[in-house]
Design a protein around this motif. Structure first.
Motif, PDB file in Angstrom:
ATOM      1  N   ARG A  82      27.425  39.774  37.599  1.00 31.10           N
ATOM      2  CA  ARG A  82      28.579  39.499  37.671  1.00 31.10           C
ATOM      3  C   ARG A  82      29.232  39.114  38.818  1.00 31.10           C
ATOM      4  O   ARG A  82      30.048  38.490  39.434  1.00 31.10           O
ATOM      5  N   VAL A  83      29.614  40.749  38.859  1.00 32.19           N
ATOM      6  CA  VAL A  83      30.318  40.949  40.219  1.00 32.19           C
ATOM      7  C   VAL A  83      29.069  40.221  41.594  1.00 32.19           C
ATOM      8  O   VAL A  83      30.272  39.706  42.070  1.00 32.19           O
ATOM      9  N   GLN A  84      28.294  41.010  41.376  1.00 27.82           N
ATOM     10  CA  GLN A  84      27.775  39.769  43.075  1.00 27.82           C
ATOM     11  C   GLN A  84      27.663  38.673  43.000  1.00 27.82           C
ATOM     12  O   GLN A  84      27.975  37.293  43.312  1.00 27.82           O
ATOM     13  N   ARG A  85      27.952  37.724  40.875  1.00 24.69           N
ATOM     14  CA  ARG A  85      27.567  36.700  41.292  1.00 24.69           C
ATOM     15  C   ARG A  85      28.919  36.001  41.964  1.00 24.69           C
ATOM     16  O   ARG A  85      28.563  34.469  42.108  1.00 24.69           O
ATOM     17  N   ASN A  86      29.966  36.076  41.056  1.00 26.52           N
ATOM     18  CA  ASN A  86      31.253  35.763  41.230  1.00 26.52           C
ATOM     19  C   ASN A  86      32.320  35.769  42.094  1.00 26.52           C
ATOM     20  O   ASN A  86      33.174  35.687  42.322  1.00 26.52           O
ATOM     21  N   THR A  87      31.814  37.117  42.967  1.00 21.70           N
ATOM     22  CA  THR A  87      33.487  37.520  43.537  1.00 21.70           C
ATOM     23  C   THR A  87      33.083  37.813  45.126  1.00 21.70           C
ATOM     24  O   THR A  87      31.654  38.715  45.566  1.00 21.70           O
ATOM     25  N   HIS A  88      33.850  37.854  46.422  1.00 24.03           N
ATOM     26  CA  HIS A  88      33.730  37.956  47.217  1.00 24.03           C
ATOM     27  C   HIS A  88      34.778  39.246  48.299  1.00 24.03           C
ATOM     28  O   HIS A  88      36.123  39.054  47.818  1.00 24.03           O
ATOM     29  N   LEU A  89      35.026  40.141  48.526  1.00 25.46           N
ATOM     30  CA  LEU A  89      35.842  40.796  48.849  1.00 25.46           C
ATOM     31  C   LEU A  89      36.327  41.376  50.666  1.00 25.46           C
ATOM     32  O   LEU A  89      34.886  41.085  50.936  1.00 25.46           O
ATOM     33  N   LEU A  95      34.266  52.047  51.383  1.00 24.81           N
ATOM     34  CA  LEU A  95      34.210  50.630  50.334  1.00 24.81           C
ATOM     35  C   LEU A  95      33.223  49.667  51.048  1.00 24.81           C
ATOM     36  O   LEU A  95      32.132  49.622  49.895  1.00 24.81           O
ATOM     37  N   GLY A  96      33.114  49.510  52.170  1.00 24.58           N
ATOM     38  CA  GLY A  96      32.776  48.055  52.492  1.00 24.58           C
ATOM     39  C   GLY A  96      30.658  48.349  52.924  1.00 24.58           C
ATOM     40  O   GLY A  96      30.305  47.771  51.959  1.00 24.58           O
ATOM     41  N   GLN A  97      30.916  49.980  53.007  1.00 32.30           N
ATOM     42  CA  GLN A  97      28.972  50.340  52.730  1.00 32.30           C
ATOM     43  C   GLN A  97      28.517  50.063  51.329  1.00 32.30           C
ATOM     44  O   GLN A  97      27.410  49.642  51.284  1.00 32.30           O
ATOM     45  N   LEU A  98      29.370  50.396  50.619  1.00 30.93           N
ATOM     46  CA  LEU A  98      29.082  50.886  49.025  1.00 30.93           C
ATOM     47  C   LEU A  98      28.830  49.711  48.534  1.00 30.93           C
ATOM     48  O   LEU A  98      27.879  49.039  47.972  1.00 30.93           O
ATOM     49  N   LEU A  99      30.294  47.942  48.883  1.00 32.63           N
ATOM     50  CA  LEU A  99      29.479  46.474  48.310  1.00 32.63           C
ATOM     51  C   LEU A  99      28.676  45.927  48.976  1.00 32.63           C
ATOM     52  O   LEU A  99      27.445  45.613  48.365  1.00 32.63           O
ATOM     53  N   ASP A 100      28.491  46.197  50.316  1.00 32.29           N
ATOM     54  CA  ASP A 100      26.976  46.234  50.992  1.00 32.29           C
ATOM     55  C   ASP A 100      25.163  47.167  49.835  1.00 32.29           C
ATOM     56  O   ASP A 100      24.581  46.154  49.830  1.00 32.29           O
ATOM     57  N   ARG A 101      25.704  47.676  49.917  1.00 27.79           N
ATOM     58  CA  ARG A 101      24.586  48.590  49.172  1.00 27.79           C
ATOM     59  C   ARG A 101      24.405  47.843  47.925  1.00 27.79           C
ATOM     60  O   ARG A 101      23.344  48.317  47.433  1.00 27.79           O
ATOM     61  N   LYS A 102      25.377  47.581  47.029  1.00 26.67           N
ATOM     62  CA  LYS A 102      25.005  47.089  45.382  1.00 26.67           C
ATOM     63  C   LYS A 102      25.591  45.790  46.001  1.00 26.67           C
ATOM     64  O   LYS A 102      24.754  44.653  44.636  1.00 26.67           O
ATOM     65  N   GLY A 103      25.107  45.274  46.652  1.00 29.00           N
ATOM     66  CA  GLY A 103      24.755  43.872  47.147  1.00 29.00           C
ATOM     67  C   GLY A 103      26.153  42.571  46.461  1.00 29.00           C
ATOM     68  O   GLY A 103      25.427  41.610  46.315  1.00 29.00           O
ATOM     69  N   ILE A 104      26.934  43.474  46.967  1.00 31.04           N
ATOM     70  CA  ILE A 104      28.183  42.173  46.363  1.00 31.04           C
ATOM     71  C   ILE A 104      29.137  42.328  47.685  1.00 31.04           C
ATOM     72  O   ILE A 104      29.114  42.801  48.733  1.00 31.04           O
ATOM     73  N   PRO A 105      28.668  40.262  47.751  1.00 34.94           N
ATOM     74  CA  PRO A 105      29.550  39.618  48.848  1.00 34.94           C
ATOM     75  C   PRO A 105      31.098  40.429  49.309  1.00 34.94           C
ATOM     76  O   PRO A 105      32.019  41.065  48.603  1.00 34.94           O
ATOM     77  N   PRO A 109      37.794  52.585  42.722  1.00 28.84           N
ATOM     78  CA  PRO A 109      36.749  51.399  42.858  1.00 28.84           C
ATOM     79  C   PRO A 109      35.370  52.339  43.486  1.00 28.84           C
ATOM     80  O   PRO A 109      34.436  52.367  43.273  1.00 28.84           O
ATOM     81  N   LEU A 110      35.727  53.089  44.517  1.00 27.95           N
ATOM     82  CA  LEU A 110      35.080  54.198  45.494  1.00 27.95           C
ATOM     83  C   LEU A 110      34.247  55.145  44.095  1.00 27.95           C
ATOM     84  O   LEU A 110      33.057  55.205  44.411  1.00 27.95           O
ATOM     85  N   ALA A 111      34.470  55.506  43.008  1.00 28.50           N
ATOM     86  CA  ALA A 111      33.507  55.794  42.013  1.00 28.50           C
ATOM     87  C   ALA A 111      33.102  54.996  40.944  1.00 28.50           C
ATOM     88  O   ALA A 111      32.233  55.046  40.918  1.00 28.50           O
ATOM     89  N   TYR A 112      33.466  53.851  40.095  1.00 30.15           N
ATOM     90  CA  TYR A 112      33.202  53.202  39.237  1.00 30.15           C
ATOM     91  C   TYR A 112      32.236  52.711  39.318  1.00 30.15           C
ATOM     92  O   TYR A 112      31.241  52.198  39.164  1.00 30.15           O
ATOM     93  N   LEU A 113      32.493  51.940  40.942  1.00 30.44           N
ATOM     94  CA  LEU A 113      31.553  51.056  41.750  1.00 30.44           C
ATOM     95  C   LEU A 113      29.819  51.666  41.948  1.00 30.44           C
ATOM     96  O   LEU A 113      29.139  51.093  41.537  1.00 30.44           O
ATOM     97  N   THR A 114      30.150  52.798  42.641  1.00 28.71           N
ATOM     98  CA  THR A 114      28.552  53.413  42.541  1.00 28.71           C
ATOM     99  C   THR A 114      28.092  53.499  41.331  1.00 28.71           C
ATOM    100  O   THR A 114      26.653  53.667  41.916  1.00 28.71           O
ATOM    101  N   ASN A 115      28.531  53.760  39.907  1.00 32.28           N
ATOM    102  CA  ASN A 115      27.573  53.530  39.122  1.00 32.28           C
ATOM    103  C   ASN A 115      27.860  52.277  38.268  1.00 32.28           C
ATOM    104  O   ASN A 115      26.889  52.466  37.119  1.00 32.28           O
ATOM    105  N   MET A 116      28.466  51.234  39.083  1.00 35.20           N
ATOM    106  CA  MET A 116      28.103  49.636  38.815  1.00 35.20           C
ATOM    107  C   MET A 116      26.248  49.273  38.564  1.00 35.20           C
ATOM    108  O   MET A 116      26.388  49.650  39.326  1.00 35.20           O
ATOM    109  N   THR A 117      25.848  48.820  37.520  1.00 28.13           N
ATOM    110  CA  THR A 117      24.257  48.517  37.151  1.00 28.13           C
ATOM    111  C   THR A 117      25.114  47.125  36.683  1.00 28.13           C
ATOM    112  O   THR A 117      25.889  47.169  35.575  1.00 28.13           O
ATOM    113  N   GLY A 118      23.361  46.721  36.238  1.00 27.16           N
ATOM    114  CA  GLY A 118      23.343  45.840  34.851  1.00 27.16           C
ATOM    115  C   GLY A 118      23.563  44.687  34.916  1.00 27.16           C
ATOM    116  O   GLY A 118      24.177  43.830  35.888  1.00 27.16           O
ATOM    117  N   GLU A 119      24.214  43.689  34.149  1.00 27.15           N
ATOM    118  CA  GLU A 119      25.168  42.347  33.854  1.00 27.15           C
ATOM    119  C   GLU A 119      26.467  42.858  34.420  1.00 27.15           C
ATOM    120  O   GLU A 119      26.838  41.930  35.018  1.00 27.15           O
TER     121      GLU A 119
END
Length: 130
Positions: free
Chosen positions: A63-70, A90-100, A49-59
């Motif tokens: 989808r993750v931003q709309r549908n999930t909360h960690l 991971l919490g900081q990365l989720l914040d930067r990516k706008g993931i609840p 997660p700390l690798a691929y989430l860094t590069n996750m973009t687009g749709e």
């Protein structure tokens, strides 16, 4: 999930946000290369997660931003070495990516242990399913 199960829970929620809308992750390691002795290939990357989430973009990210909360929980006591740093990262990365998400760091008395995970579940269960 707790311990290794925390990484699995986070990984499933991030990869399948419509199916796993919430994940409670306790005392996890989220840098998979820490568990592979540093070995890294595409199989490790796409379960890191700390690798691929860094590069996750687009749709995919949308989808993750709309549908999930960690919810990430970790103590600072015995046997939490590595877990605390990766939980915060991971919490900081989720914040930067706008993931609840919610990062909840417990005190030094809280150990990498079932007794504490039971207490952490009790605290967060009501919030997650209210």
């Amino acid at each position: 999930g707790c311990s290794l199960g925390a990484m699995y829970a986070a990984n499933f929620a991030l990869k399948h946000p419509e199916t796993f809308r919430r994940a409670l992750c306790m005392s996890g390691r989220y840098l998979a290369t820490a568990l592979t002795g540093g070995e890294n290939n595409l199989d490790v990357y796409f379960n890191n997660p700390l690798a691929y989430l860094t590069n996750m973009t687009g749709e995919t990210l949308a989808r993750v931003q709309r549908n999930t909360h960690l919810t990430l929980v970790c103590g600072q006591g015995a046997y939490e070495e590595g877990c605390i740093e990766e939980t915060v990262a991971l919490g900081q990365l989720l914040d930067r990516k706008g993931i609840p998400n919610l990062t909840d760091i417990w005190g030094r008395e809280s150990r990498h242990d079932w007794d504490w995970w039971h207490k952490q579940v009790a605290r967060h269960r009501g919030r997650m399913f209210a």
